[in-house]
Design a protein around this motif. Sequence first.
Motif, PDB file in Angstrom:
ATOM      1  N   LYS A 227       9.996  -9.267  44.526  1.00 56.24           N
ATOM      2  CA  LYS A 227      11.097 -10.052  43.795  1.00 56.24           C
ATOM      3  C   LYS A 227      12.219  -9.804  44.564  1.00 56.24           C
ATOM      4  N   PRO A 228      13.477 -10.520  44.184  1.00 55.36           N
ATOM      5  CA  PRO A 228      14.626  -9.980  45.171  1.00 55.36           C
ATOM      6  C   PRO A 228      15.153  -9.041  44.315  1.00 55.36           C
ATOM      7  N   PHE A 229      15.140  -8.911  42.928  1.00 55.39           N
ATOM      8  CA  PHE A 229      15.999  -7.776  42.571  1.00 55.39           C
ATOM      9  C   PHE A 229      15.064  -6.651  41.682  1.00 55.39           C
ATOM     10  N   TYR A 230      14.096  -6.455  42.656  1.00 54.13           N
ATOM     11  CA  TYR A 230      13.391  -5.339  42.554  1.00 54.13           C
ATOM     12  C   TYR A 230      13.982  -4.200  42.699  1.00 54.13           C
ATOM     13  N   GLU A 231      13.814  -3.178  41.402  1.00 50.97           N
ATOM     14  CA  GLU A 231      14.357  -1.814  41.541  1.00 50.97           C
ATOM     15  C   GLU A 231      15.954  -1.968  41.732  1.00 50.97           C
ATOM     16  N   CYS A 232      16.634  -3.060  41.104  1.00 51.06           N
ATOM     17  CA  CYS A 232      17.890  -3.273  40.886  1.00 51.06           C
ATOM     18  C   CYS A 232      18.385  -3.364  39.544  1.00 51.06           C
ATOM     19  N   MET A 301      16.858 -17.700  47.985  1.00 54.87           N
ATOM     20  CA  MET A 301      16.164 -17.340  48.958  1.00 54.87           C
ATOM     21  C   MET A 301      14.905 -16.849  48.616  1.00 54.87           C
ATOM     22  N   ALA A 302      14.857 -16.321  47.260  1.00 49.36           N
ATOM     23  CA  ALA A 302      13.875 -15.725  46.729  1.00 49.36           C
ATOM     24  C   ALA A 302      13.654 -14.263  47.480  1.00 49.36           C
ATOM     25  N   ALA A 303      14.889 -13.677  47.804  1.00 49.95           N
ATOM     26  CA  ALA A 303      14.870 -12.498  48.819  1.00 49.95           C
ATOM     27  C   ALA A 303      16.296 -11.931  48.356  1.00 49.95           C
ATOM     28  N   ARG A 304      16.422 -10.622  48.610  1.00 48.05           N
ATOM     29  CA  ARG A 304      17.795  -9.823  48.281  1.00 48.05           C
ATOM     30  C   ARG A 304      18.618 -10.063  49.554  1.00 48.05           C
ATOM     31  N   ALA A 305      19.648 -10.719  49.200  1.00 49.27           N
ATOM     32  CA  ALA A 305      20.657 -10.960  50.138  1.00 49.27           C
ATOM     33  C   ALA A 305      21.357  -9.879  50.639  1.00 49.27           C
ATOM     34  N   ASP A 306      21.826  -9.973  51.842  1.00 51.02           N
ATOM     35  CA  ASP A 306      22.744  -8.706  52.491  1.00 51.02           C
ATOM     36  C   ASP A 306      24.026  -8.602  51.510  1.00 51.02           C
ATOM     37  N   GLU A 307      24.318  -7.609  51.106  1.00 52.12           N
ATOM     38  CA  GLU A 307      25.472  -7.164  50.079  1.00 52.12           C
ATOM     39  C   GLU A 307      26.962  -7.177  51.047  1.00 52.12           C
ATOM     40  N   GLN A 308      26.742  -6.742  52.272  1.00 54.58           N
ATOM     41  CA  GLN A 308      28.093  -6.921  52.909  1.00 54.58           C
ATOM     42  C   GLN A 308      28.592  -8.065  53.287  1.00 54.58           C
ATOM     43  N   ILE A 309      27.872  -9.460  53.223  1.00 63.95           N
ATOM     44  CA  ILE A 309      28.472 -10.671  53.454  1.00 63.95           C
ATOM     45  C   ILE A 309      29.165 -11.136  52.184  1.00 63.95           C
ATOM     46  N   TYR A 310      28.637 -10.425  50.861  1.00 62.73           N
ATOM     47  CA  TYR A 310      29.259 -11.002  49.621  1.00 62.73           C
ATOM     48  C   TYR A 310      30.201  -9.803  49.137  1.00 62.73           C
ATOM     49  N   THR A 311      30.613  -9.017  49.642  1.00 62.85           N
ATOM     50  CA  THR A 311      31.303  -7.882  49.055  1.00 62.85           C
ATOM     51  C   THR A 311      32.513  -8.446  48.283  1.00 62.85           C
ATOM     52  N   LYS A 442      16.785 -28.649  55.704  1.00 66.50           N
ATOM     53  CA  LYS A 442      16.977 -27.622  56.867  1.00 66.50           C
ATOM     54  C   LYS A 442      15.746 -27.077  57.071  1.00 66.50           C
ATOM     55  N   PRO A 443      15.022 -27.263  58.422  1.00 69.32           N
ATOM     56  CA  PRO A 443      13.627 -27.114  58.660  1.00 69.32           C
ATOM     57  C   PRO A 443      13.648 -25.090  58.765  1.00 69.32           C
ATOM     58  N   ASP A 444      12.198 -24.719  58.378  1.00 68.86           N
ATOM     59  CA  ASP A 444      11.869 -23.664  58.343  1.00 68.86           C
ATOM     60  C   ASP A 444      12.591 -22.810  57.354  1.00 68.86           C
ATOM     61  N   GLN A 445      12.883 -23.164  56.282  1.00 67.62           N
ATOM     62  CA  GLN A 445      13.653 -22.292  55.195  1.00 67.62           C
ATOM     63  C   GLN A 445      12.611 -21.194  54.835  1.00 67.62           C
ATOM     64  N   TYR A 446      13.334 -20.094  54.638  1.00 65.56           N
ATOM     65  CA  TYR A 446      12.866 -18.790  54.131  1.00 65.56           C
ATOM     66  C   TYR A 446      12.134 -19.268  52.516  1.00 65.56           C
ATOM     67  N   ASN A 447      10.866 -19.053  52.373  1.00 68.14           N
ATOM     68  CA  ASN A 447      10.178 -19.344  51.224  1.00 68.14           C
ATOM     69  C   ASN A 447       9.884 -20.738  51.048  1.00 68.14           C
ATOM     70  N   GLY A 448       9.917 -21.345  51.996  1.00 72.20           N
ATOM     71  CA  GLY A 448       9.660 -22.921  51.961  1.00 72.20           C
ATOM     72  C   GLY A 448      10.953 -23.910  51.487  1.00 72.20           C
ATOM     73  N   ARG A 528      15.148 -22.137  42.302  1.00 68.24           N
ATOM     74  CA  ARG A 528      15.713 -22.166  43.815  1.00 68.24           C
ATOM     75  C   ARG A 528      16.803 -23.370  43.924  1.00 68.24           C
ATOM     76  N   PHE A 529      16.635 -24.662  43.396  1.00 67.60           N
ATOM     77  CA  PHE A 529      17.520 -25.704  43.463  1.00 67.60           C
ATOM     78  C   PHE A 529      18.550 -25.340  42.556  1.00 67.60           C
ATOM     79  N   HIS A 530      18.419 -24.709  41.425  1.00 68.64           N
ATOM     80  CA  HIS A 530      19.583 -24.282  40.355  1.00 68.64           C
ATOM     81  C   HIS A 530      20.378 -23.316  40.951  1.00 68.64           C
TER      82      HIS A 530
END
Length: 927
Positions: A227-232, A301-311, A442-448, A528-530
């Motif tokens: 899960k993307p927010f695991y232990e967050c 993405m169903a994954a934790r994004a990099d915080e530095q990009i969205y600071t 876009k092809p080859d998206q993370y998590n389909g 994910r679409f939402h």
Amino acid sequence: MDKISEKESKLCEGSSLSPMKTPERSSQFENDESSSEEDLISKVVLVGEETYSLEPVARKVPSVVEVLLTENGLELVKDASECEMSFVVANFEGDVFDKLRRAQVRIVGPTVVHKCVAEQINLPLNGRPLYCMSMRKQIVCFTGFRDVTKLKWLVDHVHYMGGSVRKDEGMRVTHMVANITHGTKYRYAVNMGKPIMSEDWVDRLWADRDNLDSHATDSDLSVYRMKPFYECCLSFLGFTETEQKHMEDLTLENGGRFAEFGNQDTTHLVIDDQNVKEVPQDAELPPYIVRSEWFWGCIQMAARADEQIYTFEKLSTPARINRMSNHTLAKTRKRKRIQELAAETESSPFMAYKRRSSSTDTSTTSMSPNSFLDVTYTPDKSDGHLAELKLETNKEQSSEKKLTPSKMSKRRMVTMELLQTEQNYVAILHTILNTFKAQIEKPDQYNGAILAQQDIKIIFGNIPPIHEAHCKLRDSLAFLVEHWSETNSVGDCILNRAEELMKAYPPFVNFFENTKETIQKCDAMNPRFHAFLKLCMSKPECGRQTLQELLIRPVQRLPSVVLLLQDLVKRTDASNPDKPKLELAIEKLKDIMNHINEDKRKTESQVVMFDIVNDIDSCPATLLSSNRHFVMKADVMELSGNLSSRGDPLTLFVFSDSVEICKRRMKVLNSTLRSPALQLSQHKTPQKAYKHLEILPMSSIRRVLDVEEADDCRLAFGLICRDSSQASESLFSFTLAMEDLSKEDLLTTICKNLAIVLCRPDIGTFLAQVSGEELNITTKDLHKSHKATKFSRRVSRAFSFNKTPRKLTRAISGMVHGLSPFGRDPRQFDKGGVRKLASTFDLTELHEDDSDTVSLGAFSLQEGGSPMGSILGSPQHLVVAPTPTTASSSGSSTMFVTPTKSAPKSKTPSKWSTIGPSSASKAKKYL
């Protein structure tokens, strides 16, 4: 993290025993290559009583020449080096397994034996114990595990299931098993699109180790992704109450926790940068302060994004404010504001919109059928000032600077406004295709993939032709403005693209409602679409507008162009050759809008036709026709008893050339409204809501009867019908059972379509007003009699001991009645003296009895005469016409007729059917 990586490396290298002496065997299995069948002799040793039942199966394995049974197999360890010998062990734990493992013999599980027999392959030459092949060809890397015992168990069981383990991340790694959502390995897996699984994934595969069809890449195992927010622990700032509640629910669904702002357990502070410009300094701040885009990006993405990009970056700090003077601060703010406005103007076709509430009902952006005809729509003139007009050549830019608006002609100013709005509109279409459609495809998206191809086609499939046509229109308008002359023809630019617009817009407009429904369905069912829509909404090119709000622009564009062209006509001199072309272009655009509206109405009608056909049981296939369209539906109850029982609920589907009469199945309708699941549980095949009874072509309807309102006759009406194949006319009478539909509207609609089919100018020709007494039409005690009839039928069936057909029973009863000595009327015998059965009487025949009859001839359009020529009354209200008195003991009989100029003087009345509520009822006598 370095210590954890060192532990993982040591475990991955030394957790299992080293391979056997021949290194080719290990590499041979890792590449999933079976051993060669040439001169290969192998033995299978079944260890323990729980494996003895595998002896018949083991003998079917290719190249196996001998199967041995032993309790522990230790006595055969010395012979294992002399030939290819595999020890089958059912339990990969315990003293026997550990001793065989230390002896470095080849160990396999029962599942491997079954798999080799099923696929007819040799036993694998594995160097480690192998229970099953569910992780065959899978290479796993572990990260974030602090418990050494747990990590050792995971590594060993990956090997037991045929998988491989790598110390470091790399291109060959297929899965990352993580216990954290940060770190170098985790970030590499996210960037490279590698599935990041939790330890439960390995546990589930081991639990299914006896299943031959189980594999690590099965789709149903996607629920074990990390899960993307695991232990967050997340806190939110600047959001509305509804938005924050929605985001808190999503946090829990994605493995995280949430807390109030300022809580010391918070790891991430999510801020809405549209409402919050500076973080409060008095609160305890968490390690990560991010914008809302980070939150929606994680869910997408169903994954934790990099915080530095969205600071989240603060606009100013208190320290800077203290050092700067008020004058300097004012200049700085003014300069920064000018730069922001310039950047927004250049990069986006939108202004800096105010924040839209997430609770806004986007369904209000629906399009009415007459939206294209409504040229009173005001174009978004702010769009004309959203972006500066960019010309391609420096020469034109310098001339524009010298030419002030006061020196420009009004015609040129309107043309420039048309060009600016066209540029903005094309930019919006470009945003829809590139920011939304291209990213989703876009092809080859993370998590389909985010959406299925069918949904993508429904939402975006009709946009490219519109975008292409308006790109050409924009370029032609830009060329005119760049090489401006008062004689330039703007009308030709529109006329040259009229055919393309005619072809491009109808598909989009016809299925616009379907597009909206698909977006709403995917938004509600696909998290994910939402999240993707929320993420796109925050981008500057979207202008804080949702996808539905952007898709409404093509619906509004053509009316906007018409208004701008009308303004341009006013600014154009009468002597200018472009003025008649502009007027022609306006008419052409209006024709296109009319065509779009008409095409949309036809499409909607055809869609409704398919829905109706699917809801009717035993529906005739001829009901579907390209020349037929649906008009209206009316729920009624039958009064005549000719189609079904009196009081049965019916439905009239009025089409342009026919009327479909169906019986309503109230149980199906009620169960569908109450619970669709209940309906499916009660019926293996769901029953349809309507049953076909009769289809009446409009050409067969002779007259529409409007029954006068009375205490015993409410909302009643009738249809007199006669087909070309029928010798007599039939009366179908009904009472309206709908409160939201008036009887007058229903009858008027039927008469209008009847007049169109028969090519009659006056719809009043077909409508007649009668009283219920004239045709024995009554609604008195309708519901009571209907219930009593049904109850009597149930009682009769319950106490019936035979299954005599109704027709046979009626025939026998008529014969018995005829042979009865109490029969009074000798005229029931024919000339030959043979008595007729009651079921063989023809209603069209005239009998010289003293009973009264009711004729339908007075209410039907007869050949050779028009009801408008009636001397007794108008077609809107027919009266009783007296007939000559017959020499009968019972007195004179009366009958309804429609006299003509050449009416016959015969005393014998004409042949008309006697139709009433039942076959036994008679008409009321008129003195």
